[in-house]
Design an enzyme around this catalytic site. Structure first.
Site, PDB file in Angstrom:
ATOM      1  N   ASP A 173      31.074 -30.567  -8.301  1.00 46.84           N
ATOM      2  CA  ASP A 173      32.446 -30.984  -7.893  1.00 46.84           C
ATOM      3  C   ASP A 173      33.063 -30.466  -6.778  1.00 46.84           C
ATOM      4  O   ASP A 173      32.725 -29.099  -6.661  1.00 46.84           O
ATOM      5  CB  ASP A 173      33.411 -30.590  -9.155  1.00 46.84           C
ATOM      6  CG  ASP A 173      34.462 -31.678  -9.149  1.00 46.84           C
ATOM      7  OD1 ASP A 173      34.877 -32.535  -8.401  1.00 46.84           O
ATOM      8  OD2 ASP A 173      34.809 -32.019 -10.461  1.00 46.84           O
TER       9      ASP A 173
ATOM     10  N   ASP B 259      35.255 -15.329 -25.511  1.00 48.23           N
ATOM     11  CA  ASP B 259      36.216 -14.953 -24.671  1.00 48.23           C
ATOM     12  C   ASP B 259      37.282 -15.831 -24.672  1.00 48.23           C
ATOM     13  O   ASP B 259      38.458 -15.753 -23.864  1.00 48.23           O
ATOM     14  CB  ASP B 259      36.030 -14.237 -23.155  1.00 48.23           C
ATOM     15  CG  ASP B 259      35.569 -15.319 -22.309  1.00 48.23           C
ATOM     16  OD1 ASP B 259      35.288 -16.374 -22.830  1.00 48.23           O
ATOM     17  OD2 ASP B 259      35.365 -15.103 -21.132  1.00 48.23           O
TER      18      ASP B 259
ATOM     19  N   HIS C 293      37.709 -35.681 -17.714  1.00 48.11           N
ATOM     20  CA  HIS C 293      38.751 -34.613 -18.069  1.00 48.11           C
ATOM     21  C   HIS C 293      40.098 -34.965 -17.860  1.00 48.11           C
ATOM     22  O   HIS C 293      41.031 -34.056 -17.982  1.00 48.11           O
ATOM     23  CB  HIS C 293      38.242 -33.450 -17.486  1.00 48.11           C
ATOM     24  CG  HIS C 293      38.593 -33.443 -16.014  1.00 48.11           C
ATOM     25  ND1 HIS C 293      37.642 -34.397 -14.987  1.00 48.11           N
ATOM     26  CD2 HIS C 293      39.426 -33.085 -14.875  1.00 48.11           C
ATOM     27  CE1 HIS C 293      38.064 -34.404 -14.062  1.00 48.11           C
ATOM     28  NE2 HIS C 293      38.919 -33.565 -13.904  1.00 48.11           N
ATOM     29  N   ASP C 294      40.355 -36.167 -17.221  1.00 53.58           N
ATOM     30  CA  ASP C 294      41.681 -36.548 -16.819  1.00 53.58           C
ATOM     31  C   ASP C 294      42.392 -37.723 -17.828  1.00 53.58           C
ATOM     32  O   ASP C 294      43.373 -38.064 -17.566  1.00 53.58           O
ATOM     33  CB  ASP C 294      41.850 -37.089 -15.497  1.00 53.58           C
ATOM     34  CG  ASP C 294      41.571 -36.171 -14.455  1.00 53.58           C
ATOM     35  OD1 ASP C 294      41.854 -34.796 -14.449  1.00 53.58           O
ATOM     36  OD2 ASP C 294      41.256 -36.442 -13.052  1.00 53.58           O
TER      37      ASP C 294
ATOM     38  N   ASP D  50      31.341 -21.499 -25.278  1.00 53.11           N
ATOM     39  CA  ASP D  50      31.849 -20.205 -24.977  1.00 53.11           C
ATOM     40  C   ASP D  50      30.617 -19.175 -25.655  1.00 53.11           C
ATOM     41  O   ASP D  50      30.991 -18.862 -26.959  1.00 53.11           O
ATOM     42  CB  ASP D  50      33.252 -20.078 -25.690  1.00 53.11           C
ATOM     43  CG  ASP D  50      33.747 -18.593 -25.476  1.00 53.11           C
ATOM     44  OD1 ASP D  50      33.033 -17.613 -24.771  1.00 53.11           O
ATOM     45  OD2 ASP D  50      34.825 -18.043 -26.192  1.00 53.11           O
TER      46      ASP D  50
ATOM     47  N   GLU E 152      35.610 -39.682  -6.216  1.00 53.15           N
ATOM     48  CA  GLU E 152      36.815 -40.331  -7.046  1.00 53.15           C
ATOM     49  C   GLU E 152      37.954 -40.622  -6.362  1.00 53.15           C
ATOM     50  O   GLU E 152      38.459 -40.031  -5.288  1.00 53.15           O
ATOM     51  CB  GLU E 152      37.166 -38.929  -7.772  1.00 53.15           C
ATOM     52  CG  GLU E 152      38.233 -39.184  -8.945  1.00 53.15           C
ATOM     53  CD  GLU E 152      39.511 -38.176  -9.165  1.00 53.15           C
ATOM     54  OE1 GLU E 152      40.138 -38.435 -10.049  1.00 53.15           O
ATOM     55  OE2 GLU E 152      39.392 -37.278  -8.265  1.00 53.15           O
TER      56      GLU E 152
ATOM     57  N   ASP F 223      31.463 -21.264 -20.950  1.00 45.14           N
ATOM     58  CA  ASP F 223      30.798 -20.507 -19.651  1.00 45.14           C
ATOM     59  C   ASP F 223      29.436 -20.969 -19.512  1.00 45.14           C
ATOM     60  O   ASP F 223      28.869 -21.764 -20.241  1.00 45.14           O
ATOM     61  CB  ASP F 223      30.664 -18.837 -20.162  1.00 45.14           C
ATOM     62  CG  ASP F 223      30.155 -18.643 -21.416  1.00 45.14           C
ATOM     63  OD1 ASP F 223      29.086 -19.288 -21.854  1.00 45.14           O
ATOM     64  OD2 ASP F 223      30.719 -17.784 -22.140  1.00 45.14           O
TER      65      ASP F 223
ATOM     66  N   ASP G  94      36.386 -34.779  -5.218  1.00 44.00           N
ATOM     67  CA  ASP G  94      37.729 -34.968  -5.862  1.00 44.00           C
ATOM     68  C   ASP G  94      38.814 -35.784  -5.232  1.00 44.00           C
ATOM     69  O   ASP G  94      38.609 -35.257  -3.655  1.00 44.00           O
ATOM     70  CB  ASP G  94      38.348 -33.610  -6.014  1.00 44.00           C
ATOM     71  CG  ASP G  94      39.534 -33.481  -7.010  1.00 44.00           C
ATOM     72  OD1 ASP G  94      39.342 -33.901  -8.219  1.00 44.00           O
ATOM     73  OD2 ASP G  94      40.421 -33.121  -6.385  1.00 44.00           O
TER      74      ASP G  94
END
Ligand code: GLC
Length: 562
Positions: free
Chosen positions: A100, A27, A333-334, A23, A260, A31, A205
């Protein structure tokens, strides 16, 4: 037609979850400028491509997997100019960019969906899957009994009307109607937009849910837990849709595609990636990552089965050989962090286990996908309550368990925590300053894992022995060894519940990967030909090699026959 270089076969892909990576403007959200500031770190590691989880504008009901505009950048991540600069900075370092693509569904805030709801006569109505509900004794029921992959009914009623739209994920993620040729044309245009910008490929995805069997009807199988999967997983037009994308788009670029998959049938899985089928280059098949849960349901833990893990990991490498290409994955990330599962004694042997897992997975046949922080052996977080988890899925499943199945909260919570996607989404641990160096101190969108004081990139980079340093050596070995890039895969001791052993062989060179999956000293007999082997990689001081070895806790060895 573009010249296909097969660059992905030698690539090392790193997955960035942009919200949690770095970041730069404090914030609370990661990013693009933050990513740019860390590209050297990735280059040093040996990364040659980055897959970005969605960077597009989104209301973040599923943190970007609900796309509101496929041709722009979420303002919290930066601007399109920032993205262009990111591409340039990556290019300077020989790093390719993979986007993605979330094309099974859009966000309910996408202009198509808004137009579809605003006017029943709009052409956008047919961009989605909208059906009348069923009347049963005066009651209005959804069109079918299908269940969402996030639990609960897969249909949402449209206002006070009798119609419903399909959402295989959250209600804010309406499914696109791939039967409509106009939708498929829009999708091709979106893909071309990014390829013309210079991206090197896509991760699709949940791609194998695009095609739904028509007419849409209820699932009558009383034993199927998730109703409707027989109608929407690997659906009837799946291969046709992929071939169309390939002919229309992929074949015109030197682009890499990875899909995926959602619990694919092995026969279909095989076809998706067969080279001459003209569909995808590869898929993610997560079979091995279900080896510590009941029926692949990640919130229902069971004791880890190494045999199931080995089968899931090695079957694609043996069976898809020569007909397509494979991917090597332990985290994304899952998933929870790999070093915190698979029955591992994490507190005592974090370094040994993290390096052993990397050896087991990333020296196989296929392209390695490393998830951010995996190269530091990051661990699961210590969530104490549901309030600390931001992922809607944790909440959906918790509610289903406690309300529909009446599981006491005290029992449901540890199950959610075991399988939660939130573990992977805590901010990246860069150093031991506040918030682990993720930003300059603002509250991050998802709490920081308190382990950051001890487990962080700064510490790993300063040490001679660290998970990061081991990854560097492993990726170097991979890069420099044709047998590891291209060789055949032969497993030994298949029935062992403690050891994983496989050989890679190419043009007369033979390598053996040896991994102890236990926290105990474990005897191991090497296959013939390795009695006098040289140690090429090891997560302990290299042992003397003879036919009979005693492996130390989570020991990993790479041997070269001589
Ligand atoms: C994929 C994504 C996951 C998302 C889901 C719906 O499985 O990896 O994060 O929630 O699809 O888009």
């Amino acid at each position: 037609m573009a010249q296909k270089t097969d660059w992905y076969r030698d690539a090392v892909v790193y997955q960035i979850y942009p919200l949690s990576f770095m970041d730069s403007n404090n914030d609370g959200f990661g990013d693009i400028p933050g990513v740019i500031s860390k590209l050297d770190y990735l280059k040093e590691l040996g990364v040659t491509a980055i897959w970005f989880s969605p960077l597009y504008p989104s209301p973040w009901k599923d943190y970007g997997y609900d796309v509101a505009d496929y041709r722009a950048i979420h303002p919290a991540f930066g601007t399109m100019a920032d993205f262009d600069r990111l591409m340039e900075e990556c290019k300077k370092r020989g790093i390719r960019v993979i986007m993605d693509m979330v094309l099974n569904h859009t966000s309910d805030q996408h202009p198509w969906f808004k137009a579809a709801l605003a006017d029943p006569k709009s052409k956008y109505r047919d961009y989605y899957i909208i059906r009348p509900g069923r009347r049963r004794g005066g009651k209005l029921l959804p069109p079918t009994n299908w269940t969402s992959c996030f639990t609960g009914p897969a249909w949402e009623r449209i206002g006070e009307t009798d119609e419903f739209y399909l959402h295989l994920f959250a209600p804010e993620q309406p499914d696109l109607n791939w039967e409509n040729p106009e939708v498929r044309k829009e999708i091709q245009d979106i893909l071309r937009f990014w390829l013309d910008k210079g991206v090197a490929g896509f991760r699709f995805d949940v791609f194998n849910l695009y095609s739904k069997a028509q007419p849409i009807r209820s699932d009558r199988n009383p034993f199927r837990l998730q109703k409707g999967t027989n109608f929407f997983v690997d659906g009837p037009r799946m291969h046709e849709f992929l071939q169309e994308l390939n002919t229309g788009v992929f074949s015109h670029y030197d682009a890499y595609t990875v899909g995926e998959s959602y619990t694919p049938d092995p026969e279909h899985a095989h076809r998706y990636i067969q080279r001459d089928a003209g569909e995808l280059d590869s898929i993610f098949d997560f079979e091995h990552l279900t080896s510590d849960s009941v029926a692949g349901l990640k919130f229902l833990p069971k004791p880890f089965s190494l045999r199931a893990f080995k089968r899931g990991l090695l079957d694609p490498q043996r069976n898809y050989f020569h007909t397509g290409w494979n991917t090597l994955v332990l985290e994304n990330h899952d998933c929870p962090r790999s070093v915190s599962r698979f029955g591992i004694h994490t507190r005592r042997y974090r370094y040994e286990a993290a390096t052993m897992l990397a050896t087991a997975a990333f020296l196989g046949w296929g392209t390695p996908f490393i998830y951010q922080g995996e190269e530091l052996g990051l661990t699961n977080s210590r969530f104490r309550s549901m309030d600390e988890m931001q992922d809607p899925v944790s909440r959906f499943v918790f509610d289903t368990m406690t309300k529909d199945y009446h599981i006491p909260k005290a029992l449901a919570f540890p199950m959610i925590r075991y399988g939660a996607r939130d573990h992977a989404r805590t901010p990246m641990q860069w150093d031991d300053s506040a918030n682990g160096g993720f930003n300059a101190g603002a509250q991050p969108w998802q709490s920081v894992n308190p382990a950051y004081k001890k487990i962080n990139a700064k510490r790993d980079l300063a040490a001679e022995k660290s998970v990061y340093r081991f990854y560097q050596s492993l990726l170097r070995l991979r890069r420099e060894t044709p047998a590891i890039l291209r060789g055949s895969v032969t497993e030994y001791d298949e029935r062992s519940r403690k050891l994983l052993l496989y050989a890679r062989e190419y043009e007369g060179k033979r390598f053996l990967i040896v991994c102890n999956f236990t926290a105990k000293k474990t005897p191991c007999t090497l296959p013939a030909g390795f009695e006098k082997a040289a140690v090429r990689l090891s997560n302990y001081a290299a042992p003397a090699i003879s036919r009979e070895l005693t492996l130390r806790p989570y020991e990993a060895l790479v041997l070269e026959a001589r």
